[in-house]
Design a protein around this motif. Structure first.
Motif, mmCIF file in Angstrom:
data_model
loop_
_atom_site.group_PDB
_atom_site.id
_atom_site.type_symbol
_atom_site.label_atom_id
_atom_site.label_comp_id
_atom_site.label_asym_id
_atom_site.label_seq_id
_atom_site.Cartn_x
_atom_site.Cartn_y
_atom_site.Cartn_z
ATOM 1 N N ALA A 119 -11.278 29.582 -9.413
ATOM 2 C CA ALA A 119 -12.394 29.439 -10.313
ATOM 3 C C ALA A 119 -13.238 28.620 -10.055
ATOM 4 N N LEU A 120 -13.031 27.608 -9.357
ATOM 5 C CA LEU A 120 -14.023 26.502 -8.855
ATOM 6 C C LEU A 120 -15.021 26.938 -7.780
ATOM 7 N N ARG A 147 -15.283 18.972 -4.234
ATOM 8 C CA ARG A 147 -15.958 19.920 -5.219
ATOM 9 C C ARG A 147 -16.861 19.637 -6.389
ATOM 10 N N PHE A 148 -16.825 18.230 -6.669
ATOM 11 C CA PHE A 148 -17.205 17.616 -7.928
ATOM 12 C C PHE A 148 -18.446 16.614 -7.679
ATOM 13 N N GLY A 149 -19.411 16.854 -8.190
ATOM 14 C CA GLY A 149 -20.267 15.897 -8.039
ATOM 15 C C GLY A 149 -20.364 14.614 -8.837
ATOM 16 N N ALA A 150 -19.149 14.510 -9.716
ATOM 17 C CA ALA A 150 -18.807 13.217 -10.305
ATOM 18 C C ALA A 150 -17.515 13.263 -10.857
ATOM 19 N N GLY A 193 -23.873 28.429 -9.003
ATOM 20 C CA GLY A 193 -24.757 27.407 -9.000
ATOM 21 C C GLY A 193 -24.280 26.319 -10.187
ATOM 22 N N ALA A 194 -23.165 26.498 -10.727
ATOM 23 C CA ALA A 194 -22.877 25.383 -11.737
ATOM 24 C C ALA A 194 -22.625 24.239 -11.315
ATOM 25 N N LYS A 195 -22.775 23.094 -11.861
ATOM 26 C CA LYS A 195 -22.497 21.681 -11.580
ATOM 27 C C LYS A 195 -21.063 21.571 -12.083
ATOM 28 N N LEU A 196 -20.256 20.656 -11.376
ATOM 29 C CA LEU A 196 -18.726 20.587 -11.486
ATOM 30 C C LEU A 196 -18.450 19.069 -11.617
ATOM 31 N N ALA A 197 -17.866 18.657 -12.608
ATOM 32 C CA ALA A 197 -17.497 17.015 -12.876
ATOM 33 C C ALA A 197 -15.891 17.049 -13.367
ATOM 34 N N VAL A 241 -19.879 22.210 -15.743
ATOM 35 C CA VAL A 241 -18.555 22.498 -16.326
ATOM 36 C C VAL A 241 -17.817 21.164 -16.004
ATOM 37 N N VAL A 242 -17.254 20.590 -16.994
ATOM 38 C CA VAL A 242 -16.554 19.257 -16.693
ATOM 39 C C VAL A 242 -15.072 19.282 -17.073
ATOM 40 N N PHE A 243 -14.307 18.944 -16.193
ATOM 41 C CA PHE A 243 -12.672 19.382 -16.232
ATOM 42 C C PHE A 243 -12.020 18.074 -16.726
ATOM 43 N N ASP A 244 -11.283 18.138 -17.591
ATOM 44 C CA ASP A 244 -9.969 17.122 -17.718
ATOM 45 C C ASP A 244 -9.195 17.325 -16.305
ATOM 46 N N LEU A 245 -8.449 16.375 -15.995
ATOM 47 C CA LEU A 245 -7.616 16.433 -14.601
ATOM 48 C C LEU A 245 -6.209 16.846 -15.067
ATOM 49 N N ASP A 246 -5.462 15.973 -15.529
ATOM 50 C CA ASP A 246 -3.964 16.219 -15.756
ATOM 51 C C ASP A 246 -3.631 17.123 -16.716
#
Length: 230
Positions: free
Chosen positions: A104-105, A138-141, A112-116, A12-17
């Motif tokens: 949610a995070l 919390r984020f691997g990248a 087991g989800a990977k977060l970025a 799951v890749v999140f935008d930030l702002d």
């Protein structure tokens, strides 16, 4: 008959702002500082929110354009530095995670989800902001607009974020709030979820995302609807 292999972990890749963090108040102040350095008035916060999403320099350019000002490159860079200096000093004065984001995070990590993160904010500011909010670990990248030399909507930062956490693009999703995020996801060939409360002048349901949600409490169901439940 051999048992089927379990699916790869979801990435799951999140935008930030405007997606994960309500950062507009501090960005509005940084833009006001840059505008004041040129003797220009503060722009309304609602107007500035609609200018966000393409990075800090684009925000300064859009602010100047809104006042009908076209500056030489050298002066533009000076105002950009004013913006960056102010933002660096006040990056989390009023910024905070959106309601429901932390829970949610937690749920995604427990599954087991990977977060970025994939944002057009400069990487050092993205890392600093998340660190100030206690969320960086919390984020691997954490990929910024300068990490790979290109910014969204080029798909390279998104693909790069997925690769950095060891994810599979076939089991990935982009969570964003703008046309830039949707276009990036489409270019990378992955689905997108649009947060309706973000920074866009286009109605969220007209951005072309696969699913639109109004609160982080709806994210789990959105992933199920996409066939990507963690």
């Amino acid at each position: 008959m051999p048992l089927a292999s379990p699916p790869a972990p979801l990435t799951v890749v999140f935008d930030l702002d405007g997606t994960l963090v309500e950062s507009a108040p501090d960005l509005v102040e940084a833009l006001a500082a840059a505008m004041a350095a040129e003797g220009l008035p503060r722009l309304p916060a609602d107007e500035v929110r609609g200018m966000m999403g393409a990075g800090a320099r684009a925000l300064v350019e859009r602010g100047l354009r809104a006042e009908g000002v076209d500056l030489p490159e050298e002066r533009m860079l000076e105002l950009y530095r004013v913006f960056l200096d102010h933002y660096d000093a006040h990056i989390a004065d009023r910024s905070h995670l959106f309601p429901g984001a932390e829970a949610a995070l937690d749920r995604l990590a427990a599954s087991g989800a990977k977060l970025a993160i994939c944002t057009n904010k400069l990487e050092r500011f993205a890392v600093k902001l998340l660190g100030e909010l206690g969320a960086a670990d919390r984020f691997g990248a954490i990929v910024g607009g300068d990490t790979f030399g290109v910014a969204k909507p080029d798909p390279k930062p998104l693909i790069g974020a997925i690769e950095r956490v060891g994810g599979d693009p076939a089991r990935a999703v982009m969570i964003g709030d703008s046309a830039t995020d949707v276009e990036t996801a489409k270019a990378a060939g992955i689905p997108s979820v649009v947060m309706s409360f973000g920074y866009t002048t286009t109605p969220p349901r007209e951005l072309g995302g696969d699913v639109v949600i109004d609160h982080f409490d709806e994210l789990d169901d959105a992933l199920r609807r996409l066939g990507l439940a963690a």
